[in-house]
Write a protein that holds these residues in place. Structure first.
Motif, PDB file in Angstrom:
ATOM      1  N   SER A 176      22.820  59.250 -11.113  1.00 32.26           N
ATOM      2  CA  SER A 176      22.764  60.430 -10.257  1.00 32.26           C
ATOM      3  C   SER A 176      21.316  60.880 -10.091  1.00 32.26           C
ATOM      4  CB  SER A 176      23.591  61.570 -10.864  1.00 32.26           C
ATOM      5  OG  SER A 176      24.944  61.200 -10.959  1.00 32.26           O
ATOM      6  N   TYR A 177      21.076  61.687  -9.090  1.00 30.79           N
ATOM      7  CA  TYR A 177      19.706  62.145  -8.819  1.00 30.79           C
ATOM      8  C   TYR A 177      19.203  63.111  -9.882  1.00 30.79           C
ATOM      9  CZ  TYR A 177      15.894  64.629  -6.460  1.00 30.79           C
ATOM     10  OH  TYR A 177      14.688  65.212  -6.139  1.00 30.79           O
ATOM     11  N   MET A 178      20.004  64.110 -10.235  1.00 28.15           N
ATOM     12  CA  MET A 178      19.576  65.118 -11.212  1.00 28.15           C
ATOM     13  C   MET A 178      20.601  65.218 -12.327  1.00 28.15           C
ATOM     14  SD  MET A 178      20.379  68.784  -9.295  1.00 28.15           S
ATOM     15  CE  MET A 178      19.465  68.415  -7.801  1.00 28.15           C
ATOM     16  N   ASP A 179      20.182  65.792 -13.442  1.00 26.80           N
ATOM     17  CA  ASP A 179      21.101  65.934 -14.567  1.00 26.80           C
ATOM     18  C   ASP A 179      22.150  67.004 -14.304  1.00 26.80           C
ATOM     19  OD1 ASP A 179      19.179  67.948 -14.691  1.00 26.80           O
ATOM     20  OD2 ASP A 179      18.831  67.777 -16.840  1.00 26.80           O
ATOM     21  N   SER A 180      21.719  68.185 -13.829  1.00 26.85           N
ATOM     22  CA  SER A 180      22.669  69.281 -13.635  1.00 26.85           C
ATOM     23  C   SER A 180      22.172  70.257 -12.582  1.00 26.85           C
ATOM     24  CB  SER A 180      22.877  70.041 -14.951  1.00 26.85           C
ATOM     25  OG  SER A 180      21.686  70.699 -15.325  1.00 26.85           O
ATOM     26  N   ALA A 181      23.109  70.923 -11.948  1.00 26.09           N
ATOM     27  CA  ALA A 181      22.749  71.959 -10.983  1.00 26.09           C
ATOM     28  C   ALA A 181      22.160  73.177 -11.682  1.00 26.09           C
ATOM     29  CB  ALA A 181      23.990  72.369 -10.180  1.00 26.09           C
ATOM     30  N   SER A 182      22.554  73.426 -12.922  1.00 27.29           N
ATOM     31  CA  SER A 182      22.056  74.606 -13.630  1.00 27.29           C
ATOM     32  C   SER A 182      20.564  74.490 -13.960  1.00 27.29           C
ATOM     33  CB  SER A 182      22.853  74.858 -14.903  1.00 27.29           C
ATOM     34  OG  SER A 182      22.819  73.745 -15.766  1.00 27.29           O
ATOM     35  N   LEU A 213      25.749  66.990 -16.163  1.00 27.92           N
ATOM     36  CA  LEU A 213      25.397  67.040 -17.581  1.00 27.92           C
ATOM     37  C   LEU A 213      24.467  68.217 -17.820  1.00 27.92           C
ATOM     38  CD1 LEU A 213      24.767  63.228 -18.181  1.00 27.92           C
ATOM     39  CD2 LEU A 213      26.806  64.552 -18.798  1.00 27.92           C
ATOM     40  N   ARG A 214      25.031  69.311 -18.268  1.00 28.29           N
ATOM     41  CA  ARG A 214      24.257  70.518 -18.525  1.00 28.29           C
ATOM     42  C   ARG A 214      23.291  70.287 -19.682  1.00 28.29           C
ATOM     43  NH1 ARG A 214      27.008  75.989 -20.655  1.00 28.29           N
ATOM     44  NH2 ARG A 214      25.106  77.174 -21.036  1.00 28.29           N
ATOM     45  N   GLN A 215      22.062  70.729 -19.500  1.00 31.43           N
ATOM     46  CA  GLN A 215      21.016  70.449 -20.477  1.00 31.43           C
ATOM     47  C   GLN A 215      21.375  70.983 -21.855  1.00 31.43           C
ATOM     48  OE1 GLN A 215      17.717  72.144 -18.320  1.00 31.43           O
ATOM     49  NE2 GLN A 215      17.191  70.196 -17.373  1.00 31.43           N
ATOM     50  N   PHE A 216      21.164  70.131 -22.856  1.00 23.69           N
ATOM     51  CA  PHE A 216      21.390  70.424 -24.275  1.00 23.69           C
ATOM     52  C   PHE A 216      22.855  70.623 -24.645  1.00 23.69           C
ATOM     53  CE2 PHE A 216      17.132  72.110 -23.197  1.00 23.69           C
ATOM     54  CZ  PHE A 216      16.398  71.140 -23.862  1.00 23.69           C
ATOM     55  N   GLN A 217      23.751  70.300 -23.724  1.00 26.24           N
ATOM     56  CA  GLN A 217      25.171  70.356 -24.024  1.00 26.24           C
ATOM     57  C   GLN A 217      25.686  68.933 -24.238  1.00 26.24           C
ATOM     58  OE1 GLN A 217      26.754  73.432 -24.413  1.00 26.24           O
ATOM     59  NE2 GLN A 217      24.616  74.052 -24.241  1.00 26.24           N
ATOM     60  N   PRO A 218      26.883  68.784 -24.836  1.00 25.72           N
ATOM     61  CA  PRO A 218      27.412  67.439 -25.086  1.00 25.72           C
ATOM     62  C   PRO A 218      27.374  66.558 -23.842  1.00 25.72           C
ATOM     63  CG  PRO A 218      28.789  69.077 -26.165  1.00 25.72           C
ATOM     64  CD  PRO A 218      27.782  69.847 -25.336  1.00 25.72           C
ATOM     65  N   GLY A 219      26.906  65.342 -24.016  1.00 27.00           N
ATOM     66  CA  GLY A 219      26.814  64.389 -22.910  1.00 27.00           C
ATOM     67  C   GLY A 219      25.411  64.230 -22.358  1.00 27.00           C
ATOM     68  N   TRP A 220      24.570  65.282 -22.517  1.00 29.19           N
ATOM     69  CA  TRP A 220      23.220  65.215 -21.937  1.00 29.19           C
ATOM     70  C   TRP A 220      22.349  64.195 -22.671  1.00 29.19           C
ATOM     71  CZ3 TRP A 220      18.108  67.591 -22.974  1.00 29.19           C
ATOM     72  CH2 TRP A 220      17.279  67.589 -21.843  1.00 29.19           C
ATOM     73  N   ASP A 221      22.381  64.209 -23.996  1.00 21.39           N
ATOM     74  CA  ASP A 221      21.582  63.247 -24.758  1.00 21.39           C
ATOM     75  C   ASP A 221      21.995  61.803 -24.479  1.00 21.39           C
ATOM     76  OD1 ASP A 221      20.148  65.329 -25.797  1.00 21.39           O
ATOM     77  OD2 ASP A 221      21.000  65.230 -27.819  1.00 21.39           O
ATOM     78  N   PRO A 222      23.300  61.498 -24.484  1.00 20.95           N
ATOM     79  CA  PRO A 222      23.691  60.138 -24.093  1.00 20.95           C
ATOM     80  C   PRO A 222      23.276  59.788 -22.668  1.00 20.95           C
ATOM     81  CG  PRO A 222      25.491  61.209 -25.256  1.00 20.95           C
ATOM     82  CD  PRO A 222      24.449  62.265 -25.010  1.00 20.95           C
ATOM     83  N   GLY A 223      23.270  60.803 -21.792  1.00 16.92           N
ATOM     84  CA  GLY A 223      22.798  60.568 -20.430  1.00 16.92           C
ATOM     85  C   GLY A 223      21.349  60.140 -20.396  1.00 16.92           C
ATOM     86  N   LEU A 224      20.529  60.747 -21.257  1.00 22.78           N
ATOM     87  CA  LEU A 224      19.129  60.335 -21.379  1.00 22.78           C
ATOM     88  C   LEU A 224      19.034  58.916 -21.920  1.00 22.78           C
ATOM     89  CD1 LEU A 224      17.643  63.623 -22.891  1.00 22.78           C
ATOM     90  CD2 LEU A 224      16.978  62.622 -20.702  1.00 22.78           C
ATOM     91  N   ALA A 225      19.807  58.632 -22.956  1.00 24.41           N
ATOM     92  CA  ALA A 225      19.761  57.308 -23.587  1.00 24.41           C
ATOM     93  C   ALA A 225      20.231  56.209 -22.642  1.00 24.41           C
ATOM     94  CB  ALA A 225      20.615  57.315 -24.852  1.00 24.41           C
ATOM     95  N   ASN A 226      21.196  56.546 -21.776  1.00 21.45           N
ATOM     96  CA  ASN A 226      21.768  55.539 -20.872  1.00 21.45           C
ATOM     97  C   ASN A 226      21.133  55.534 -19.489  1.00 21.45           C
ATOM     98  OD1 ASN A 226      23.636  54.753 -22.873  1.00 21.45           O
ATOM     99  ND2 ASN A 226      25.027  56.406 -22.309  1.00 21.45           N
TER     100      ASN A 226
END
Length: 437
Positions: free
Chosen positions: A208-214, A262-275
């Motif tokens: 995706s283009y960005m991690d989260s809208a927030s 993937l809201r920053q610092f919430q579950p799923g964000w770190d794996p999103g960075l890793a993947n």
């Protein structure tokens, strides 16, 4: 004092923003029932500190350095892991008048509440010489209406955009950081428009283009002098055009499926960075260490940093001294030293926390700092320039952090549940009214 040419991308996961960083901190209970933990002991002045996250004073060796330069001083620092827990404990101890440290960290999202409700519990720094080197808006955040200064500033949170060069290349977009910055210069709407191009042209799947809208929402809102409260302390989020503009553009991005949800610092964000599942993230300076750590060695050099469309501040802290500390003057002296330009420059070199000191920002050993993990991005230049663009006035409110988190949750309704934006706004407003009372 650290190498000016490189920043260690270990764990600068910290700081933050206002409740905005629920990622940060926590407070362990020491069980200390005294008014404060310090005093005179065995011929030494013992100064206690209560901190959270990675504020850098202990991690970069500054406390140890101060003890060496002042052999009559011993510093005992308690560093917590979650800011929300830390602040709850601090409020309890302030109310009870015991269990406090001589020096207490104060997160930016709590500053207004401390100023309005606890000013009598903290010592005044207005008489501390040589403390006029701070950015003026920074110190105004911890100053009472009658001029009492309740602490001195540590870091700030100027913003940039972190992006994956390899993903941009696969979408046919420029990869050079200056050319990338030109794509969205001056307007967050351009940033979203680049996202639409990315989505259309990206050759591949699962990115995706960005991690989260927030993240986009926060970056926009914090670029204005007023966000959720006005200077009189009245709630204005529901009629502030800056908030509505940020909400609508973030909702546009969510509805156009530009986000990885993937809201920053919430579950799923770190794996999103890793993947590598998203190509951009709005990143305050303190976020770089976290991105580098969680994305890992496999993605080193693939990330880079570009100037954000507009200047904004997300995050930062202060150090205050408890009024009843038995070593109040010694503690104030330590705080002044820890927040002096030289020490702020050192922390930036070591872990990337941007100085709140105007003088520190002008130093060559700050301007020349680069981030090896991020393709040697000149973060001293980028974040130093971004710091100068932050509005001179930064109006804080008592429940800024709570409101920010509630807006983030509201945007999740759009991203993850396809809730119409007007309905999501109404739900968010109801939650805010309930939370702030």
């Amino acid at each position: 004092m650290g190498s000016p040419g490189s920043m260690r991308t270990r764990a600068a996961a910290a700081v933050a923003v206002v409740g905005a960083l629920t990622l940060v901190v926590g407070c362990s209970s020491s069980g200390d029932d005294s008014a404060t933990g310090g005093g005179k002991k065995d011929g030494k002045t013992v100064i206690t500190m209560g901190m959270y996250g990675v504020m850098g004073f202990k991690e970069t060796g500054l406390l140890e350095q101060y003890e060496k330069e002042n052999p009559g001083v011993e510093i005992k620092a308690e560093v917590a892991g979650d800011e929300q827990t830390y602040y709850t404990a601090l409020q309890t101890r302030l109310a009870a008048g015991k269990g406090l440290k001589d020096i207490q960290g104060i997160e930016i999202g709590r500053a207004k509440e401390i100023v309005e409700t606890q000013s009598g519990k903290f010592a005044d720094f207005s008489d501390v010489g040589g403390s006029d080197h701070f950015l003026p808006w920074k110190q105004s955040q911890i100053t009472t209406g009658d001029g009492k200064v309740l602490g001195l500033g540590t870091d700030i949170g100027p913003m940039a955009v972190c992006y994956r060069k390899d993903h941009f290349e696969k979408a046919g977009l420029p990869t050079d950081r200056d050319e990338v910055a030109e794509l969205w210069e001056g307007d967050w709407k351009k940033y979203v428009e680049v996202g639409r191009t990315f989505k259309k042209d990206f050759k591949g799947d699962g990115v995706s283009y960005m991690d989260s809208a927030s993240g986009l929402f926060n970056a926009m809102v914090y670029g204005y002098p007023e966000q959720y409260y006005d200077e009189q302390g009245e709630l204005i989020y529901d009629k502030n055009p800056a908030v509505k503009e940020a909400w609508n553009l973030a909702a546009d991005a969510a509805e156009d499926d530009l986000s990885a949800k993937l809201r920053q610092f919430q579950p799923g964000w770190d794996p999103g960075l890793a993947n590598g599942t998203f190509a951009t993230a709005v990143c305050p300076a303190w976020m770089l260490g976290h991105i580098g750590e969680k994305a890992g060695e496999a993605h080193k050099g693939k990330w880079d940093v570009a100037k954000a469309p507009k200047g904004a501040n997300w995050g930062g802290s202060f150090l205050g001294v408890v009024e009843k500390s038995p070593v109040k003057e010694e503690a104030k002296k330590l705080v002044a030293w820890l927040t002096a330009p030289e020490q702020q420059a050192h922390i930036f070199q070591e872990q990337g926390s941007v100085p709140s000191s105007r003088e520190a920002l002008e130093r060559d050993d700050v301007k020349n700092v680069t981030a090896e993990y991020f393709n040697d991005a000149p973060i001293g230049e980028i974040f130093g320039a971004a710091a100068q663009e932050i509005p001179d006035k930064q109006v804080l409110g008592r429940k800024d952090g709570t409101i920010k988190d509630t807006f983030s949750q509201g945007l999740v309704l759009i991203e993850q549940q396809d809730t119409p934006r007007d309905e999501a706004w109404r739900t968010t407003a109801e939650r805010i009214e309930k939370a702030v009372g």
